[in-house]
Design a protein around this motif. Structure first.
Motif, PDB file in Angstrom:
ATOM      1  N   LEU A   4       1.035  -1.146   0.225  1.00 60.07           N
ATOM      2  CA  LEU A   4      -0.096  -0.025  -0.253  1.00 60.07           C
ATOM      3  C   LEU A   4       0.611   1.103   0.092  1.00 60.07           C
ATOM      4  N   LYS A   5       0.643   2.486  -1.159  1.00 54.60           N
ATOM      5  CA  LYS A   5       1.347   3.637  -1.183  1.00 54.60           C
ATOM      6  C   LYS A   5       0.351   4.457  -1.120  1.00 54.60           C
ATOM      7  N   PHE A   6       0.458   5.431  -0.333  1.00 54.47           N
ATOM      8  CA  PHE A   6       0.110   7.030  -0.206  1.00 54.47           C
ATOM      9  C   PHE A   6       1.222   7.883  -0.541  1.00 54.47           C
ATOM     10  N   ASN A   7       0.833   8.489  -1.832  1.00 57.46           N
ATOM     11  CA  ASN A   7       1.751   9.539  -2.783  1.00 57.46           C
ATOM     12  C   ASN A   7       0.909  11.035  -2.570  1.00 57.46           C
ATOM     13  N   HIS A   8       1.645  11.948  -1.160  1.00 58.12           N
ATOM     14  CA  HIS A   8       1.356  13.303  -1.549  1.00 58.12           C
ATOM     15  C   HIS A   8      -0.529  13.049  -1.316  1.00 58.12           C
ATOM     16  N   VAL A   9      -1.119  12.671  -0.146  1.00 52.56           N
ATOM     17  CA  VAL A   9      -2.395  12.604   0.042  1.00 52.56           C
ATOM     18  C   VAL A   9      -2.286  13.745   1.050  1.00 52.56           C
ATOM     19  N   ALA A  49      -7.568   4.771   2.238  1.00 50.68           N
ATOM     20  CA  ALA A  49      -7.254   3.353   1.562  1.00 50.68           C
ATOM     21  C   ALA A  49      -8.724   2.540   1.635  1.00 50.68           C
ATOM     22  N   ALA A  50      -9.461   2.199   1.689  1.00 52.06           N
ATOM     23  CA  ALA A  50     -10.696   1.552   1.643  1.00 52.06           C
ATOM     24  C   ALA A  50     -11.737   1.360   0.688  1.00 52.06           C
ATOM     25  N   GLY A  51     -11.888   2.782  -0.007  1.00 52.65           N
ATOM     26  CA  GLY A  51     -12.709   4.135  -1.073  1.00 52.65           C
ATOM     27  C   GLY A  51     -13.919   4.943  -0.263  1.00 52.65           C
ATOM     28  N   LEU A  52     -13.969   4.773   0.821  1.00 54.14           N
ATOM     29  CA  LEU A  52     -14.994   5.281   1.653  1.00 54.14           C
ATOM     30  C   LEU A  52     -15.142   6.615   1.600  1.00 54.14           C
ATOM     31  N   GLU A  53     -13.459   7.453   1.423  1.00 55.01           N
ATOM     32  CA  GLU A  53     -13.526   8.540   1.365  1.00 55.01           C
ATOM     33  C   GLU A  53     -12.788   8.966  -0.632  1.00 55.01           C
TER      34      GLU A  53
END
Length: 341
Positions: A4-9, A49-53
Motif C-alpha cells: 500500500l502506498k500513499f503518495n502526497h495525499v 485506503a478503503a475507498g469510503l473517501e
C-alpha cells in the motif's frame, strides 16, 4: 514493491485539512500502526485506503494499482471497525460465511466450510460456530468480527481501533492473539490506535500522526529511543517522558539552542539524601504492585520517577536524584542532535 502506498495525499472536509501531504509505504506482510490522538487523521487515512473517501490530491496504490477510480467493493480490502458490527440474528458460522456468500464471490458451500474451519481454528472459536452472536462475550464477538475479515483473504486489512471498546484484560489478550494471527497468515495490516501500548506491541513500524501529518515513522524501538520532537517523545512511554525547561538544571545545559530537556523515567535515579545533584519534594507516591511511581515537585515543574515497590517515601519528603541520557529540544519542540551529556 510496497503493498500500500500513499503518495502526497490530501483530504479536506470544508475548511478542515484532515490529512496533509501524507507519504507512506506499507510493506507486504507488515503490521503498520498509525498512532495519534483523536482528530489526528487516522480513521480518515483508513477510509481513503478503503475507498469510503476520495483524495482531494495525491494517489493511493494497492499492489501497484492506482485506486483513484476503483470502487470500494473492488479494492480487495477488509475493514475491521471499532464496534463489533455483527449480525445478531445469525450464528457465528453464518456471520463468518456472509462475505463469502455475496454475489461478488459466490463461493461454494464446501469451500466456505473449509475456509471458516481454518479461520475459526486460528481464532480459537471453533467451539462457538453454532452460537448466536448475541451469546458471545465481548472478546469473542471481536474475534468473530476479525474472523469475518480474515476469511476473505484480502490484499490488505484495515483496522480502526478494534480493541478500544474492550476491557483491559481482553485488550491485552487480543493484542497477543492478533499479532500471532498476523504472523501466521503473513497478513498486511494497517491499524490505527491512540493507545501507545497497542502501537508498541503490535507494530512492526509506527507512524506517528499530528494534525493530519505523519511526523515520524520507524520501528517501536526507533520511535521510543530517537524521537524527533517532544510531541513524538510524549506519545510513547509509560509513565510519560519528563520534559522540563532547561533552567531547572542550572547551567548544566549551556547551549543556546537548548530550550527543553527530556528525561525518561527509567533514566532518573534516586540518591541518598544530599548525594544527588538535584533535589525535589515528593508530591505523591503511586504504588502499582511490582513498581512504584514517585511524583515529584521540582522547580515548580512535575517529575515522575520509577522506584522500587518497597519504597518508604511519603509526601512532603525531600529527595535527591540524578539522571542520564537526556533528550534535548529547541523552542519549537524539535529534537537537537549532536549534543551529548
Amino acid at each position: 514493491m510496497p503493498k500500500l502506498k500513499f503518495n502526497h495525499v490530501f483530504k479536506r472536509f470544508g475548511d478542515i485539512e484532515a490529512v496533509k501531504q501524507i507519504n507512506l509505504d506499507v510493506k507486504e506482510g507488515e503490521f503498520m500502526v498509525l498512532l495519534g490522538p483523536t482528530g489526528a487523521g487516522k480513521t480518515t487515512l483508513l477510509r481513503l485506503a478503503a475507498g469510503l473517501e476520495t483524495c482531494d490530491e495525491g494517489d493511493i496504490t494497492l499492489a501497484n494499482r492506482n485506486m483513484h477510480s476503483v470502487a470500494p467493493s473492488e479494492r480487495d480490502v477488509a475493514f475491521v471497525f471499532q464496534q463489533y458490527s455483527l449480525y445478531p440474528h445469525m450464528s457465528v458460522y453464518d456471520n463468518l460465511a456472509f462475505p463469502l456468500r455475496s454475489k461478488i464471490r459466490n463461493m461454494p458451500e464446501a469451500d466456505i466450510k473449509k475456509r471458516i474451519g481454518k479461520v475459526a481454528e486460528v481464532l480459537r472459536i471453533s467451539h462457538k460456530l453454532q452460537n448466536k452472536a448475541t451469546k458471545l462475550s465481548g472478546g469473542e464477538m471481536q474475534r468473530v468480527a476479525i474472523g469475518r475479515a480474515l476469511v476473505r483473504r484480502p490484499a490488505l486489512y484495515l483496522m480502526d481501533e478494534p480493541l478500544s471498546s474492550l476491557d483491559a484484560k481482553l485488550r491485552a489478550d487480543l493484542r497477543v492473539e492478533l499479532k500471532r494471527i498476523q504472523q501466521e497468515l503473513g497478513a498486511t495490516i494497517l491499524y490505527v490506535t491512540h493507545d501507545q501500548i497497542e502501537a508498541m506491541t503490535l507494530g512492526d513500524r509506527i507512524g506517528v500522526l499530528k494534525d493530519g501529518e505523519i511526523v515520524q515513522v520507524g520501528t517501536p524501538k526507533e520511535i521510543y529511543s530517537n524521537p524527533n520532537s517532544d510531541y513524538v517523545a510524549t506519545r510513547l512511554g509509560l509513565p510519560q517522558i519528563n520534559v522540563l525547561p532547561k533552567q531547572c538544571f542550572d547551567e548544566h545545559f549551556s547551549e543556546e539552542d537548548v530550550a527543553f530537556v527530556g528525561v525518561r523515567t527509567e533514566h532518573l535515579s534516586l540518591k541518598a539524601s544530599g548525594e544527588g545533584k538535584y533535589s525535589a519534594v515528593v508530591r505523591r507516591v503511586e504504588h502499582l504492585g511490582d513498581q512504584c511511581h514517585l511524583h515529584l515537585d521540582f522547580h515548580q515543574e512535575k517529575i515522575t520517577m520509577l522506584v522500587p515497590s518497597n519504597t518508604t517515601l511519603k509526601p512532603s519528603e525531600r529527595v535527591s536524584f540524578d539522571f542520564m541520557n537526556p533528550v534535548l529540544f529547541d523552542k519549537a519542540g524539535l529534537r537537537l542532535r549532536g549534543i551529548t551529556y
